[in-house]
Design a protein around this motif. Structure first.
Motif, PDB file in Angstrom:
ATOM      1  N   PRO A   4       1.212  -1.323  -0.191  1.00 20.54           N
ATOM      2  CA  PRO A   4       0.062   0.190  -0.135  1.00 20.54           C
ATOM      3  C   PRO A   4       0.860   1.153   0.570  1.00 20.54           C
ATOM      4  N   GLU A  33      -8.502   2.016  -1.028  1.00 19.51           N
ATOM      5  CA  GLU A  33      -8.224   0.746  -0.883  1.00 19.51           C
ATOM      6  C   GLU A  33      -6.794   0.858  -1.479  1.00 19.51           C
ATOM      7  N   ARG A  36      -2.852   3.777   2.909  1.00 24.93           N
ATOM      8  CA  ARG A  36      -2.892   3.477   4.089  1.00 24.93           C
ATOM      9  C   ARG A  36      -1.941   5.407   4.626  1.00 24.93           C
TER      10      ARG A  36
END
Ligand code: FMN
Length: 188
Positions: A4, A33, A36
């Motif tokens: 991520p 998605e 982070r």
């Protein structure tokens, strides 16, 4: 699967019940998605003193390391006296030095902010954008997330309840992720 993207979120208020800290917490939950948001708290960061810049305080060293290792930055700023609060400007200054060793250089960045006033931190946000020129940061232009009358948009526990603001945050974060990927691709 790709790792991520890491976005470092920094709120420019030390207040326990800060709306901007609450806005950053909302962003953490609304991260798209593939991304982070990690947060860095400014409590305990010393005031910048150029005499110390070659020998930074551990908290300054930590800020620089966290900013450097992040893929992108998210500043969440109140507006103080029509401008950037000192605590946030101080953090930006601390991590920008010594000259030639700025942790902000080349970073994609997004801004949002909340105020109990009516103009939604706009004046602070435009001053912040001005600093990005010298810092060589790459800001997302739109959407502009300027949350006015913040006291009406959060509940007693500091949770964001306003759906329009939630959607705007989601759009901003999606733009930040796209922008970061484009910049990373063009660097290769
Ligand atoms: C020193 C100071 C200056 C302020 N100046 C402004 C201002 O210029 N514009 C504005 O909209 N609100 C201003 N405010 C009100 C802030 O928007 C309000 O205090 C807000 O809740 C601060 O953000 P926080 O909740 O994240 O701490 C000021 C507040 C303080 C403490």
């Amino acid at each position: 699967m790709n790792d991520p993207l890491v976005i470092l979120g920094i709120a420019g208020s030390l207040r326990k019940e800060s709306f901007n800290r609450s806005l950053l917490r909302a962003a953490v939950e609304l991260a798209p998605e593939g991304a982070r948001i990690e947060t860095f708290e400014l409590d305990g960061l010393p005031l910048f003193n150029q005499d110390e810049e070659q020998n930074p305080h551990p908290k300054v060293a930590e800020l620089k390391q966290r900013a450097r290792s992040a893929d992108a930055i998210l500043f969440v700023t109140p507006e103080y006296n029509y401008s950037i609060p000192g605590v946030l400007k101080n953090a930006i200054d601390c991590a920008s030095r010594p000259y030639g060793d700025s942790a902000w250089n080349g970073k994609p960045v997004a801004i949002m902010g909340a105020t109990i006033g009516t103009l939604g931190t706009s004046r602070a946000q435009y001053h912040l954008r001005q600093t990005f020129v010298f810092l060589n940061m790459y800001p997302v232009n739109q959407p502009e997330v300027m949350v006015s009358n913040a006291q009406d948009r959060f509940d007693q526990e500091g949770r964001l309840t306003d759906e329009t603001t939630k959607k705007l945050i989601q759009q901003l974060l999606a733009e930040l992720v796209n922008w970061t990927k484009r910049l990373q691709q063009s660097a290769h």
